[in-house]
Each structure stands twice: as C-alpha cells, then as structure tokens.
Write an enzyme that holds these catalytic residues in place. Structure first.
Site, PDB file in Angstrom:
ATOM      1  N   GLU A 173       0.837  -1.201   0.000  1.00 59.38           N
ATOM      2  CA  GLU A 173       0.000   0.000   0.000  1.00 59.38           C
ATOM      3  C   GLU A 173       0.875   1.255   0.000  1.00 59.38           C
ATOM      4  O   GLU A 173       1.828   1.354   0.792  1.00 59.38           O
ATOM      5  CB  GLU A 173      -0.885  -0.037   1.244  1.00 59.38           C
ATOM      6  CG  GLU A 173      -1.776   1.163   1.455  1.00 59.38           C
ATOM      7  CD  GLU A 173      -2.555   1.061   2.765  1.00 59.38           C
ATOM      8  OE1 GLU A 173      -3.544   1.810   2.908  1.00 59.38           O
ATOM      9  OE2 GLU A 173      -2.175   0.234   3.642  1.00 59.38           O
ATOM     10  N   LYS A 228      -9.033   2.896  -2.260  1.00 55.47           N
ATOM     11  CA  LYS A 228      -9.327   2.190  -1.016  1.00 55.47           C
ATOM     12  C   LYS A 228     -10.763   2.474  -0.579  1.00 55.47           C
ATOM     13  O   LYS A 228     -11.224   3.628  -0.606  1.00 55.47           O
ATOM     14  CB  LYS A 228      -8.349   2.632   0.069  1.00 55.47           C
ATOM     15  CG  LYS A 228      -8.402   1.834   1.362  1.00 55.47           C
ATOM     16  CD  LYS A 228      -7.232   2.218   2.262  1.00 55.47           C
ATOM     17  CE  LYS A 228      -7.175   1.374   3.531  1.00 55.47           C
ATOM     18  NZ  LYS A 228      -5.958   1.684   4.329  1.00 55.47           N
ATOM     19  N   CYS A 238      -5.608  -2.882   2.271  1.00 60.62           N
ATOM     20  CA  CYS A 238      -5.422  -2.970   3.715  1.00 60.62           C
ATOM     21  C   CYS A 238      -6.720  -3.129   4.504  1.00 60.62           C
ATOM     22  O   CYS A 238      -7.266  -4.210   4.592  1.00 60.62           O
ATOM     23  CB  CYS A 238      -4.622  -1.767   4.216  1.00 60.62           C
ATOM     24  SG  CYS A 238      -3.865  -2.070   5.843  1.00 60.62           S
ATOM     25  N   ARG A 252     -24.815 -47.139  15.240  1.00 60.16           N
ATOM     26  CA  ARG A 252     -25.508 -48.212  14.536  1.00 60.16           C
ATOM     27  C   ARG A 252     -25.902 -49.328  15.504  1.00 60.16           C
ATOM     28  O   ARG A 252     -27.021 -49.859  15.449  1.00 60.16           O
ATOM     29  CB  ARG A 252     -24.618 -48.743  13.410  1.00 60.16           C
ATOM     30  CG  ARG A 252     -25.211 -49.917  12.608  1.00 60.16           C
ATOM     31  CD  ARG A 252     -26.631 -49.638  12.118  1.00 60.16           C
ATOM     32  NE  ARG A 252     -26.751 -48.417  11.359  1.00 60.16           N
ATOM     33  CZ  ARG A 252     -26.760 -48.348  10.038  1.00 60.16           C
ATOM     34  NH1 ARG A 252     -26.648 -49.450   9.333  1.00 60.16           N
ATOM     35  NH2 ARG A 252     -26.906 -47.191   9.428  1.00 60.16           N
ATOM     36  N   GLY A 270     -14.660 -60.953  10.210  1.00 61.09           N
ATOM     37  CA  GLY A 270     -13.633 -61.860   9.719  1.00 61.09           C
ATOM     38  C   GLY A 270     -12.270 -61.194   9.862  1.00 61.09           C
ATOM     39  O   GLY A 270     -12.082 -60.044   9.466  1.00 61.09           O
ATOM     40  N   SER A 283      -8.361 -61.556   8.897  1.00 61.56           N
ATOM     41  CA  SER A 283      -7.454 -62.276   7.997  1.00 61.56           C
ATOM     42  C   SER A 283      -5.999 -62.200   8.409  1.00 61.56           C
ATOM     43  O   SER A 283      -5.173 -62.961   7.915  1.00 61.56           O
ATOM     44  CB  SER A 283      -7.583 -61.696   6.584  1.00 61.56           C
ATOM     45  OG  SER A 283      -7.075 -60.367   6.555  1.00 61.56           O
ATOM     46  N   ASN A 310     -26.669 -64.233  11.998  1.00 63.82           N
ATOM     47  CA  ASN A 310     -28.034 -64.692  12.281  1.00 63.82           C
ATOM     48  C   ASN A 310     -28.066 -65.532  13.554  1.00 63.82           C
ATOM     49  O   ASN A 310     -28.931 -65.342  14.429  1.00 63.82           O
ATOM     50  CB  ASN A 310     -28.562 -65.541  11.135  1.00 63.82           C
ATOM     51  CG  ASN A 310     -28.718 -64.777   9.827  1.00 63.82           C
ATOM     52  OD1 ASN A 310     -28.640 -65.355   8.751  1.00 63.82           O
ATOM     53  ND2 ASN A 310     -28.935 -63.463   9.897  1.00 63.82           N
ATOM     54  N   THR A 370     -14.911 -54.849   6.225  1.00 61.85           N
ATOM     55  CA  THR A 370     -13.524 -54.429   6.415  1.00 61.85           C
ATOM     56  C   THR A 370     -12.926 -53.778   5.175  1.00 61.85           C
ATOM     57  O   THR A 370     -11.863 -53.158   5.260  1.00 61.85           O
ATOM     58  CB  THR A 370     -12.649 -55.638   6.807  1.00 61.85           C
ATOM     59  OG1 THR A 370     -12.686 -56.605   5.747  1.00 61.85           O
ATOM     60  CG2 THR A 370     -13.164 -56.285   8.088  1.00 61.85           C
ATOM     61  N   GLU A 421      -9.974 -50.067  -2.363  1.00 60.92           N
ATOM     62  CA  GLU A 421     -10.447 -51.286  -3.022  1.00 60.92           C
ATOM     63  C   GLU A 421     -11.765 -51.030  -3.747  1.00 60.92           C
ATOM     64  O   GLU A 421     -11.977 -51.528  -4.849  1.00 60.92           O
ATOM     65  CB  GLU A 421     -10.613 -52.391  -1.979  1.00 60.92           C
ATOM     66  CG  GLU A 421      -9.295 -52.850  -1.362  1.00 60.92           C
ATOM     67  CD  GLU A 421      -9.487 -53.877  -0.264  1.00 60.92           C
ATOM     68  OE1 GLU A 421      -8.513 -54.572   0.078  1.00 60.92           O
ATOM     69  OE2 GLU A 421     -10.618 -53.983   0.266  1.00 60.92           O
ATOM     70  N   TRP A 480     -11.726 -53.796  -6.460  1.00 58.61           N
ATOM     71  CA  TRP A 480     -10.950 -54.935  -5.974  1.00 58.61           C
ATOM     72  C   TRP A 480     -11.682 -55.584  -4.800  1.00 58.61           C
ATOM     73  O   TRP A 480     -11.235 -55.588  -3.661  1.00 58.61           O
ATOM     74  CB  TRP A 480      -9.545 -54.469  -5.572  1.00 58.61           C
ATOM     75  CG  TRP A 480      -8.552 -55.562  -5.359  1.00 58.61           C
ATOM     76  CD1 TRP A 480      -8.014 -55.962  -4.179  1.00 58.61           C
ATOM     77  CD2 TRP A 480      -7.942 -56.400  -6.354  1.00 58.61           C
ATOM     78  NE1 TRP A 480      -7.136 -56.993  -4.367  1.00 58.61           N
ATOM     79  CE2 TRP A 480      -7.059 -57.281  -5.696  1.00 58.61           C
ATOM     80  CE3 TRP A 480      -8.076 -56.490  -7.746  1.00 58.61           C
ATOM     81  CZ2 TRP A 480      -6.311 -58.233  -6.380  1.00 58.61           C
ATOM     82  CZ3 TRP A 480      -7.319 -57.439  -8.415  1.00 58.61           C
ATOM     83  CH2 TRP A 480      -6.451 -58.289  -7.741  1.00 58.61           C
ATOM     84  N   LYS A 502     -20.412 -52.162  -8.549  1.00 58.39           N
ATOM     85  CA  LYS A 502     -20.135 -52.598  -7.180  1.00 58.39           C
ATOM     86  C   LYS A 502     -20.394 -51.473  -6.177  1.00 58.39           C
ATOM     87  O   LYS A 502     -20.758 -51.723  -5.031  1.00 58.39           O
ATOM     88  CB  LYS A 502     -18.695 -53.083  -7.059  1.00 58.39           C
ATOM     89  CG  LYS A 502     -18.385 -54.320  -7.892  1.00 58.39           C
ATOM     90  CD  LYS A 502     -16.948 -54.780  -7.691  1.00 58.39           C
ATOM     91  CE  LYS A 502     -16.644 -56.027  -8.529  1.00 58.39           C
ATOM     92  NZ  LYS A 502     -15.264 -56.512  -8.343  1.00 58.39           N
TER      93      LYS A 502
END
Length: 689
Positions: free
Chosen positions: A54, A123, A179, A360, A372, A374, A477, A486, A491, A496, A643
């Site tokens: 300025e 300004k 400014c 939930r 599961g 792995s 069940n 998971t 993926e 995948w 998917k």
C-alpha cells in the site's frame, strides 16, 4: 508440444508473487526502482502477477506530506517509470500510490501490464482509529467523482469494482483491495469473488504489533476459504517511519484457506515470495459448492456493478514450454506429512468410525458384532474400531465374535498374525477352515480343481471369498449380531472386491471411506500408542510389514506366501490413492493428476521429507505414473461402478470423498472410460530433459 505437459500453466496453475521492497519515505524515484527490480525478478521466475505494498511508491508513513504537490507529482512520475518498465515484462503489477482525482486524494492500487495502466482501484474503507487517521488525508472509494480518469496520458477505469482478467492464462481474474478493506465485516473482495475473481490482492502497509501477525493469518486464511479464492497479502517493511510505529514486511499467499507461502518477517532487504495457485481447483470448488452460485444470485446487484478489464501480457509467463511446479505436492493427500497434524487426523478418523459404529449398534439394539480377521491390514483396523466401540458402549470385548478362516492360500504368517491380534484385543476368537465347504462348492460347480487340477481362475478365488462372507452372515443370524465390513475406499474405487456374497458385502462397513494409505497410518498410530499392550503393538507392526494380498491363489510348494500380490495387479496403493483423491475430490483430468504425481515424486529422496514414516520408499518415473493411472481410469470409470451402486452403509470420514451412492458419488454403472483414456495421451512417456 510435448513440453507443454511440464508447464504449470498448462494444468490450471498460475504463479503469483508478493513483494516488499525496501523503501524510502517520500522518495518515489528510489521506491519505483526497487519495485521494478522486484518485478523483473518475478518475471524471471515465471510469475504472471506481482503485488506490492500500500502506498509503496511514496511510503505509507508520509502523514501530511501526502498533501504536498511535489510529492504527488513525483509519485505519478514514479508510476510512469513502472509503467514503461512493464512493457517488456510478461506479468501484471499492482502498485500503491496516492492519486489526485478531481479535488480529492485517494489511496490507490494501480494495475499495470504491457506498458499500460489497466485500472486504478481506490481504497474503500479508511481507518481513523488508534494509530490510523487516513481520513485526514484521503477520500474513500464511494466518494469518487467518476468511473474513468486520465492518468499519464491514458484514459483508465477508476473505482473499487474493477476485475482484471489475463488473456491466455485460464481462470486468472484478480481483484484489488487495500489494507483495511479486508478487516471490515464484509470485505469488497467478497463481492469480487462472487463476480468471478479467483485471485484477491490486498495492498497493505500494516504496522506490526504483538499478536498482529497471527491475526493477519486468520483474516487472510478465512477470506480465501470463504471466497474459494487465492489471497495475496502485502505489507510494508524496512524504511517506513519508526516515529510511532514499526513494520515487519509480512507477506502471505493463501489458497482456499491453505498457506502457500509466507515471507520471513523483519527483513532488512527487499524480498519476494511466490505461490503456484491452482486456479482450476478454485473453479471446481465453486462449481461443486452450489451455495456459491446461490450467493451470486442473491447479490446480483453488487455483482453486476463490477467491470472487467481484459488484457494480454507481452509474452508468456515463464518464457517457455517448461515451468515446473514450485508448490509442494503431498504424496499422500489423505495423510498429512506433519507428524502433529497426522496424529490429529488419525485421532479424528478413528473416533468418527467408532462413533458411527456405536450409533448403529445402539439404534439397532444389537450388542454383538461378527468380523472376519485375515491377519491383513483392513480387518486389523476394523477389529480395532470394534474394540473401541465396545469400550464406549460399556460392553465386554467378548461381544466381538472374530473369525479367522484359512483357505487354500492362507499363509502361516497371516494366520499367526490373526490369532495373535484376536488375543491382544481380547475378543472371542474362533477359527473356521473353509476348505471343506469350498471343495464341496467346487464339486457342485464341476470345477476342475475338485478333480485335482491346479486351476486357479476367478471362480476358484471367489468361491473362497464367498464362503467366508456366507459364513459370517449366517453366524450373525445365529448369534444375533451384525457383520462388520472391512473393505476400504481404495479397493472400492478399483473394484478390488468380490461382488455380493464376498468382501463387497456386510451389515455395516466402518472402513468404507478410509483409503488404504490412511488405514496403514491408523494402524501404526494405534501401535505406537500402546493401547493394546506391547504384544498387541508388535503384531500390528507385523501386519504393516506384510505384503498386501487377497491370499486366494496358492504359492509355490514349500513357500509360505501366496502367489498373488495386490499391488502387482492393480498398482501401488500410494499412487492409486493419489489418483483417487484428485479425480474424486476435484474431478481433475488424468493429465493433470499425472502432472501432480510427477511433481510429487520427482527428484525427492526419502530424507527430504519431514519424517521417514511419511516418506515413500519408492520412486516413480513418469512412465510408471502413466501406466498405473491408466489402470485406475479403466477400473474406476469403466468396470467397477456397479459394485459401488449397492454398497453397505458406512461413515464418511473426510473431505477426500466417499463412494457411496447415498453420499458423494452417483454415477451410472455402464459408463464408458474413453474420454479419460483419451486424455492419457497428453502424458509423455518420459520426463522432460
């Protein structure tokens, strides 16, 4: 030309600069020379725009000297030298000086390019409190007697409502305010952004006080974030009067709330900072944030008052076809490189997942979860989330019914890790050998493997994946619980996962919007916290060191490893997560994503990164980037959407997006990928020499 790919301007970026010249009070000749020198330096670095402080041609702290005709004449003469110098510079300059218009004096920012004055911006708001008394010398913009003035032999636009648009630099339209204008409740730049300005320039002097630097950061960061714009902030430095004030020369460049560059304060010499602003990102954010357009409509009167000044630069910024990106590009956009921010990110993501699962379970009345395990990365993290959810619900961790289900290709390593992990967590651990049921299924199908042939096709793989998931659902069940998914975001993006009764399906998927690279850091974060004990941390580190594989095809006899490597099939997750972030979050074309990836991975050794944890152990040539991006484009756009159209519920955790059709991503399952594949042709196979 091929080298166009390596020019940041070819990918929606523009290099901008903010300069603080050393000044002398009431010496426009000296100040103009300093301004020109910095503008030349900015041009050499390929900047398209450079902003100065300025009243920089006069100095801000002239006080009542501003009403001296000799000084005002000298300032106009200084401006003339700047304008003449700009004729050979391929950039635009915005400089500050006092200007007489009619019978009034204005504190102005003047936009200059190509040997011409583009426009003059007075300004809008004059501070007259504390140490400021600008209303003593100047008039505010709204008292301007006209919208066009004669200056240095040119008729130029005059007023606060000017926008400057650079021809040949896509999306570069800037606005100038001065400014105090950004310190008021509704800055003029707010309306300028609605009128299409992507870069907001503030010519400031701004004396320094204790704590003021941090407040400037807040102002500029928030204004750039709210306006979905870049914001360039200048301030005065060495040379301004120290009679009653001091000056630190703070300069800032922000983009949508992100700091791109900041100068060291209290420098003795002239200095300049640069930022490569992603104008395409800003444009796409405005397109994506539909309330921005609503604001444009609601403030149509103010928006319509702006005038656009279009101009061309005398030459291309950078002067050639190659101009590498100067800003740092994170290799892991989902994972901050700063250790403190990364810990904060991991903490928040983890608690979002836990909170969602707690809700939930509470709403459904379920007290048990079936999962599961792995011995791999994703199920490990999902199990940790389940454990914390049980703690939150004040339920025993034995309400987690965990099952490891070895198949034809399960390695001893992952099986050992699954057992150790379940023990460390303290859940109810079970083991089911799925091979007998898989053999029966293969027999029912008439598959060659059931007759002793080593046929490892997709059916062979999916029979195992399906058996695992089928068991989990029936166990849910039987035990009155829900199956916890998971599979992760990476993926899902690449397709995948085994559709339907496979790892694609669950009752609730806590990892649904967490990419693989972030999950690995989450697991390491839990390991380093020690919350599941030393033995638990050890197994988590072992999981992190395990090669990612679906373990569905047996390896060679005598080797304790499967024949499959996930990343050998679909590409490195660190690259694919990079691709996912920029394509999903911003909708960038593959060529731009490749340019960003090349910028992130080229010429950077591991030690150059803030910490070894965040550094990639890999280096990728441009040909590798292009190859894996082609895989991503084909799988993401062409073959995997079906998917994603029916995924289970799961929480969105970050602004990087999710792929739920109920959330961020809605797309047809039968789209073509041809337009993205065609754009891949813009990517050279080799980097520029």
């Amino acid at each position: 030309m091929q080298n166009d790919f390596f020019n940041l301007y070819s990918h929606g970026f523009a290099r901008v600069a903010v300069a603080t010249p050393r000044c002398k009070i009431a010496d426009p000749v000296f100040n103009a020379a300093q301004t020109i020198a910095l503008a030349e330096a900015a041009a050499q670095q390929g900047a398209a725009l450079v902003a100065f402080p300025e009243l920089g041609l006069s100095a801000y702290s002239c006080d009542d000297l501003f009403h001296q005709a000799a000084l005002l004449d000298a300032c106009e003469a200084g401006l003339r030298t700047v304008v003449e110098a700009s004729a050979q510079l391929p950039l635009a300059l915005v400089v500050g000086l006092p200007l007489r218009v009619g019978h009034q004096l204005f504190n102005c920012g003047v936009a200059v390019a190509g040997g011409k004055i583009l426009g003059v911006v007075p300004k809008s708001y004059l501070p007259n409190y504390g140490e400021f008394y600008e209303a003593r010398q100047f008039s505010a913009a709204d008292s301007a007697p006209c919208g066009q003035i004669d200056l240095l032999g040119q008729s130029v636009p005059f007023g606060a409502g000017l926008l400057f648009e650079v021809e040949g630099v896509a999306l570069l339209r800037f606005h100038v305010e001065i400014c105090e204008d950004v310190w008021v409740p509704i800055p003029p730049s707010s309306f300028a952004a609605l009128a299409g300005a992507t870069v907001l320039v503030n010519l400031s002097a701004s004396n320094v006080l204790v704590g003021k630097s941090g407040y400037r950061h807040q102002l500029v960061s928030q204004q750039s974030a709210r306006c979905l714009a870049a914001y360039l902030y200048t301030s005065a430095g060495r040379g301004e009067s120290s009679t009653d004030m001091a000056w630190d020369g703070q300069t800032l460049i922000y983009e949508k709330g992100d700091l791109l560059a900041e100068a060291e304060r209290f420098q003795d010499d002239s200095h300049i900072i640069y930022g490569d602003v992603d104008l395409e990102r800003l444009s796409r954010e405005r397109m994506h944030t539909t309330t921005f357009a609503q604001q444009v409509r609601h403030h149509a009167q103010q928006v319509a008052a702006f005038r656009v000044v279009r101009f061309a630069l005398p030459g291309a910024p950078g002067g050639g076809n190659t101009l590498a990106l100067g800003r740092a590009v994170e290799r892991f956009p989902y994972v901050p490189s700063d250790p403190q921010r990364r810990d904060e990110r991991c903490t928040e993501v983890y608690h979002i997942q836990v909170q969602a699962l707690v809700q939930r379970l509470s709403q459904s009345g379920m007290k048990k979860v079936i999962i599961g395990v792995s011995g791999g990365l994703d199920s490990t993290h999902a199990l940790l989330v389940c454990a914390k959810a049980m703690d939150r619900l004040k339920l025993p961790r034995t309400n987690i019914l965990a099952y490891t289900m070895p198949g034809f290709a399960t390695s001893e390593r992952t099986l050992r890790q699954a057992r150790a992990l379940m023990e460390a967590v303290g859940c109810e651990a079970h083991e089911i050998d799925i091979r007998p049921s898989c053999i029966q299924m293969l027999k029912d199908l008439g598959h060659p493997y059931a007759q002793g042939q080593e046929t490892y096709d997709i059916t062979f793989e999916n029979v195992q994946a399906g058996e695992r998931t089928s068991h989990l659902f029936r166990l849910a069940n039987f035990h009155n619980g829900i199956v916890i998914g998971t599979g992760d975001l990476s993926e899902l993006a690449l397709g995948w996962c085994t559709y339907g009764v496979g790892d694609h399906m669950s009752h609730y998927n806590v990892n649904a919007s967490v990419p693989k690279t972030l999950i690995s850091h989450l697991v390491r974060w839990v390991a380093e916290s020690g919350v599941i004990g030393t033995s638990g941390s050890d197994v988590l580190l072992q999981v992190l060191a395990t090669e990612i594989s679906p373990e569905l095809v047996p390896g060679k006899a005598g080797e304790d490893k499967p024949a499959q490597s996930t990343e050998s099939s679909i590409g490195p997750y660190e690259l694919q997560d990079f691709n996912l972030y920029y394509i999903l979050r911003y909708g960038f074309a593959p060529s731009k994503v490749a340019f960003l990836a090349w910028s992130a991975w080229k010429d950077r050794e591991q030690g150059a990164w803030p910490d070894a944890l965040h550094a990639s152990r890999n280096q990728y040539a441009l040909a590798d980037i292009k190859k894996h991006l082609a895989t991503f484009v084909y799988r993401f756009f062409k073959i995997s959407q079906f998917k994603r159209s029916c995924v289970p519920n799961g929480p969105k955790v970050g602004n990087g997006g999710s792929l739920s059709p109920r959330g961020d991503w809605r797309a047809p399952s039968d789209a073509e990928a041809v337009v993205w594949q065609a754009d891949l042709d813009r990517i050279p196979d080799e980097a520029a020499k």
